[in-house]
Scaffold this motif. Structure first.
Motif, mmCIF file in Angstrom:
data_model
loop_
_atom_site.group_PDB
_atom_site.id
_atom_site.type_symbol
_atom_site.label_atom_id
_atom_site.label_comp_id
_atom_site.label_asym_id
_atom_site.label_seq_id
_atom_site.Cartn_x
_atom_site.Cartn_y
_atom_site.Cartn_z
ATOM 1 N N ALA A 259 0.821 -1.312 -0.114
ATOM 2 C CA ALA A 259 -0.160 0.142 -0.031
ATOM 3 C C ALA A 259 0.848 1.279 0.150
ATOM 4 C CB ALA A 259 -0.974 0.017 1.233
ATOM 5 N N HIS A 260 1.946 1.177 0.656
ATOM 6 C CA HIS A 260 2.843 2.310 0.539
ATOM 7 C C HIS A 260 3.665 2.532 -0.573
ATOM 8 C CE1 HIS A 260 3.081 2.323 5.161
ATOM 9 N NE2 HIS A 260 2.936 3.615 4.844
ATOM 10 N N ARG A 261 3.652 1.455 -1.379
ATOM 11 C CA ARG A 261 4.338 1.691 -2.673
ATOM 12 C C ARG A 261 3.617 1.054 -3.933
ATOM 13 N NH1 ARG A 261 9.609 1.739 -4.082
ATOM 14 N NH2 ARG A 261 10.209 3.780 -3.108
ATOM 15 N N PRO A 262 2.418 1.596 -4.321
ATOM 16 C CA PRO A 262 1.632 0.843 -5.058
ATOM 17 C C PRO A 262 2.116 0.589 -6.482
ATOM 18 C CG PRO A 262 0.557 3.061 -4.120
ATOM 19 C CD PRO A 262 1.988 2.917 -3.880
ATOM 20 N N ASP A 263 3.125 1.424 -6.892
ATOM 21 C CA ASP A 263 3.766 1.374 -8.234
ATOM 22 C C ASP A 263 4.626 0.122 -8.350
ATOM 23 O OD1 ASP A 263 5.017 2.749 -6.145
ATOM 24 O OD2 ASP A 263 6.649 3.090 -7.463
ATOM 25 N N HIS A 264 5.074 -0.251 -7.109
ATOM 26 C CA HIS A 264 6.255 -1.168 -7.153
ATOM 27 C C HIS A 264 6.080 -2.671 -6.876
ATOM 28 C CE1 HIS A 264 10.140 -2.743 -5.952
ATOM 29 N NE2 HIS A 264 10.634 -1.753 -6.630
ATOM 30 N N PRO A 265 5.941 -3.540 -7.956
ATOM 31 C CA PRO A 265 5.468 -4.764 -7.822
ATOM 32 C C PRO A 265 6.644 -5.496 -6.953
ATOM 33 C CG PRO A 265 5.354 -4.360 -10.018
ATOM 34 C CD PRO A 265 6.048 -3.356 -9.216
#
Lengths: 149, 149
Positions: B18-24
């Motif tokens: 949730a903190h880094r929604p871009d980063h799979p």
DNA sequence: TTTCATGTAACAAAAATAGTTACAAAATAG
DNA sequence: CTATTTTGTAACTATTTTTGTTACATGAAA
């Protein structure tokens, strides 16, 4: 007997005992009736004895009887004595020191405690006597017929 | 990773996402971090995918990301997806036809349903976004430092 | 003193869980 | 197009937990 039906199974036995407080019930009777083994029963029931819910007597005519009046025994007492886990969450730290984990677990513990408290309260509001009463009139006859007391 | 800490463990991972929604986030990253195996992670996480909570992408730069906004994902959704048993009671009939058993189980089921409902309601009131927010400011820095994103 | 019952320990079996290996499928990088 | 990376699953092994069994000691009643 599967673990998660332990509560239901032993409650069943306890209610029968509540109906016939005079008549000790042997481990073997309980076992055959729960489709399990006398030793398993004794092992499980040990918790109920330690909690002062049941008492045992040995020798001829021995067996298990309620150790106190059915209206002083609650479902909360019984579940606790059977070491039935009420809420199957645990929050052991996998990455100690992670702030995110700490925050998550803190919240989770909070919710868990809150609900656990509520659950216990609810379970404490039902006594063995309540359950026994709820079985209605037909029960004594039923007992004679099927369990041969 | 023990079964009953599954919820807590994966919540941890989800909050990071949730903190880094871009980063799979790869199965392997999650695994090493929960002290377990990538395959175990994938197996468990499959439930979250089927529930539409996570989506996966393969190949280079692939991994797991939240499938929808964090404020639409509740603890209830997650526990359900992980097939975490909320109330470990079951009431299977050991002596079918016994009136006492039937009455006991009926009451027990009642209490169980009642509490289960309450529990779900409570879990549904906490979203992933709430948890993420609760982690405070230090988290991004922490992520950089320890998880090397 | 024999018989019946609990109380436990030690062991065996079974079931549930977790972990591993192996490989196919998809997606991207070059 | 090929090599690499990563998910998706099946099959298998190992571990742990739970359940069942055997054996025997202890206590109580007939």
């Amino acid at each position: 007997m599967k673990r998660n039906s332990r509560l239901s199974a032993f409650l069943h036995a306890l209610v029968h005992m509540a109906h016939r407080p005079d008549h000790p019930m042997t481990s073997e009777a309980i076992a055959s009736w729960l489709n399990t083994n006398p030793v398993v029963v004794r092992r499980t029931v040990a918790g109920l004895r330690n909690a002062g819910i049941l008492s045992s007597s040995r020798g001829h005519g021995g067996g298990w009887t309620l150790a106190r009046p059915a209206d002083t025994i609650t479902l909360a007492d019984i579940t606790e004595a059977l070491e039935q886990k009420l809420m199957p969450f645990s929050t052991e730290a996998e990455s100690p020191g992670c702030l995110v984990e700490r925050a998550v677990n803190q919240t989770l513990e909070g919710v868990k405690d809150e609900i656990e408290h509520l659950l216990k309260q609810r379970l404490a509001s039902v006594t063995l006597a309540d359950l026994a009463a709820q079985c209605g009139e037909g029960v004594s006859a039923h007992l004679e017929k099927h369990h041969g007391h």
